[in-house]
Write a protein that holds these residues in place. Structure first.
Motif, PDB file in Angstrom:
ATOM      1  N   ARG A 149       0.839  -1.211   0.000  1.00 61.98           N
ATOM      2  CA  ARG A 149       0.000   0.000   0.000  1.00 61.98           C
ATOM      3  C   ARG A 149       0.872   1.258   0.000  1.00 61.98           C
ATOM      4  N   GLU A 162       1.165   4.276  -2.785  1.00 61.26           N
ATOM      5  CA  GLU A 162       0.993   5.703  -2.463  1.00 61.26           C
ATOM      6  C   GLU A 162       2.188   6.525  -2.931  1.00 61.26           C
ATOM      7  N   VAL A 196       2.558   5.812   9.247  1.00 67.12           N
ATOM      8  CA  VAL A 196       1.679   5.314   8.194  1.00 67.12           C
ATOM      9  C   VAL A 196       0.710   4.237   8.671  1.00 67.12           C
ATOM     10  N   SER A 242      -2.607   7.895   5.850  1.00 67.30           N
ATOM     11  CA  SER A 242      -2.067   7.723   4.500  1.00 67.30           C
ATOM     12  C   SER A 242      -0.797   8.550   4.370  1.00 67.30           C
ATOM     13  N   GLN A 301       0.032  10.045   1.748  1.00 67.19           N
ATOM     14  CA  GLN A 301      -0.353  11.259   1.019  1.00 67.19           C
ATOM     15  C   GLN A 301      -0.840  12.333   1.983  1.00 67.19           C
TER      16      GLN A 301
END
Lengths: 366, 100
Positions: free
Chosen positions: A68, A72, A290, A294, A296
């Protein structure tokens, strides 16, 4: 929806290298471009000056977390991904993690001690991960010195053997060495090993504290004589100038004057095995985790990161305002914060290095 | 210039990302970095071993305000340039080399 753009496809303009400008652009536009991921702090060696905080605790990231995370990173436009540790190959899912990085088209660097990279693992690394480069650590030009640092008998002989294996496998290899009081008389010998395998060798003149602040490793920091010797050897090999004695991060100095000292938190991050995110591997001020957040979100809306970015701009003023005839080579806000509590204060070790360099004559680049 | 029916793919050692208005392309085997403009980056995105050059051009014709013949000519010249630079390879050539 993509809008029509009034641009020509110009084959004549499209292959111009402008990498410096690109890097500067990532700094100025806060474009995540490189990430270093510490997969595990487990290691098959026991280096005296290892900087990892082995007492750090938390919930380790798992394969699904890395998948994941890498997705990202790719979405954010990150190109360079360094798999580090500890010993990254000691992570039970190393090859699956590395294969995911390859699948997502990262330029992968693997920072390893090289101890476990025998023919089988080197072959798997080449075929499953296909890293851009494998960076191995050399601590001396002979077994006595190297094994003293790694505290594992036979590690020098094994590394030299594995260097041969890695080259034969087709892996691109680079050797990293931290200059210490123990190996500072073996600089030519370490270059000879690098030359034997036709791989580059980078010598870092600074030993840093552990990530938990423990300064014990600094006891074996190179002496001023050792640093002078390094300068002389490098000048002799490259016919260059004293300013070539750089720390690794200094290689990102560019042709155009940037608005900040470095890309910490502006285009780069580091993530530890428990998901803590830092602006740089050497600046251990966590800006998020994290697990449950996220990347981001951490990257795009983060007061702690804004503070880091402001400090790197101010750090440029520290370096340019330094009262010395030579640049304040190797100044690192992260190390400064670790050593002094202030990311904008110049540590004694950095001043000492600058002073040593100022004593040396400049040789013209030939 | 490459035929419009040819299919290209990125070579295995190519890594790239779009950064701002350009694509940064790393040729790992040559340790070389190249920069492509945004249109070049779009061509590289669309070249995926699946589409013919004609299909790539058809997709782009809906995105760029350029005459079709001009676009086709520019894309063909650009693909020839990145083929010569070792960034993409003609899939049919690879197949015929294997058969040989």
């Amino acid at each position: 929806m993509r809008t029509k753009r009034e641009r020509k496809v110009s084959s004549s303009q499209s292959l111009e290298p402008s990498y410096d400008e690109t890097i500067l652009g990532t700094w100025e536009n806060h474009h995540l471009f490189s990430a270093l991921v510490e997969l595990t702090y487990r290691c098959n060696l026991d280096c005296y000056f290892c900087y990892n905080d082995l007492d750090l605790a938390g919930d380790p990231l798992r394969l699904a977390d890395y998948e994941r995370l890498f997705e990202e990173m790719r979405t954010l436009g990150c190109l360079h991904l360094t798999l580090s540790g500890g010993e990254p190959l000691a992570h039970p899912d190393f090859f699956a993690i590395g294969a995911k990085a390859r699948e997502l088209d990262f330029v992968v660097r693997v920072k390893t001690n090289g101890h476990g990279l025998d023919r089988e693992l080197a072959g798997r690394l080449r075929s499953e991960v296909d890293p851009f480069i494998v960076e191995v650590s050399l601590h001396g030009a002979c077994a006595e010195t190297h094994d003293r640092q790694t505290r594992v008998a036979g590690s020098f002989d094994r590394l030299v053997h594995n260097l041969d294996v890695m080259r034969a496998t087709g892996l691109r290899v680079k050797i990293n060495t931290a200059l210490t009081r123990w190996n500072e008389r073996e600089i030519e010998g370490m270059f000879a090993i690098a030359d034997r395998f036709a791989v580059p060798l980078t010598l870092d003149p600074e030993v840093t504290p552990r990530d938990n602040g423990d300064r014990d490793p600094m006891r074996i920091s190179a002496s001023p004589e050792g640093l002078r010797h390094l300068v002389a050897v490098q000048a002799s090999r490259r016919k260059g100038t004293q300013a070539e004695v750089l720390r690794e991060g200094d290689a990102e100095i560019h042709s155009r004057d940037p608005d900040r000292h470095c890309g910490a938190g502006a285009s780069g991050i580091a993530i530890d095995p428990y998901g803590n995110v830092y602006p740089c591997v050497q600046w251990r001020r966590a800006i998020g985790n994290v697990h449950g957040s996220s990347l981001q979100g951490i990257w795009r809306a983060n007061g702690k990161l804004d503070e880091i970015r402001r400090l790197t701009v101010e750090a440029k003023g520290v370096v340019s305002g330094h009262d010395s005839e030579v640049p304040l080579v190797g100044f690192c806000p992260g190390v400064a914060e670790m050593l002094t509590g202030d990311p904008l204060a110049v540590p004694e070790s950095t001043s000492t290095r600058a002073n040593v360099l100022s004593e040396l004559p400049l040789h013209p680049v030939q | 210039m490459p035929d419009l029916n040819l299919v290209f793919r990125r070579k295995d050692d190519i890594r790239y990302r779009v950064v701002g208005d350009e694509a940064i392309v790393v040729r790992q085997n040559a340790a070389e970095v190249l920069a492509l403009n945004d249109v070049g980056a779009r061509v590289l995105e669309l070249i995926d071993a699946d589409k013919t050059l004609a299909q790539v051009i058809a997709t782009m014709s809906g995105e760029y305000d350029v005459r079709p013949d001009e676009l086709a000519n520019d894309v063909q010249r650009f693909v020839a340039a990145i083929r010569d630079a070792g960034i993409v390879v003609d899939v049919s050539e690879e197949v015929s080399e294997k058969v040989r």
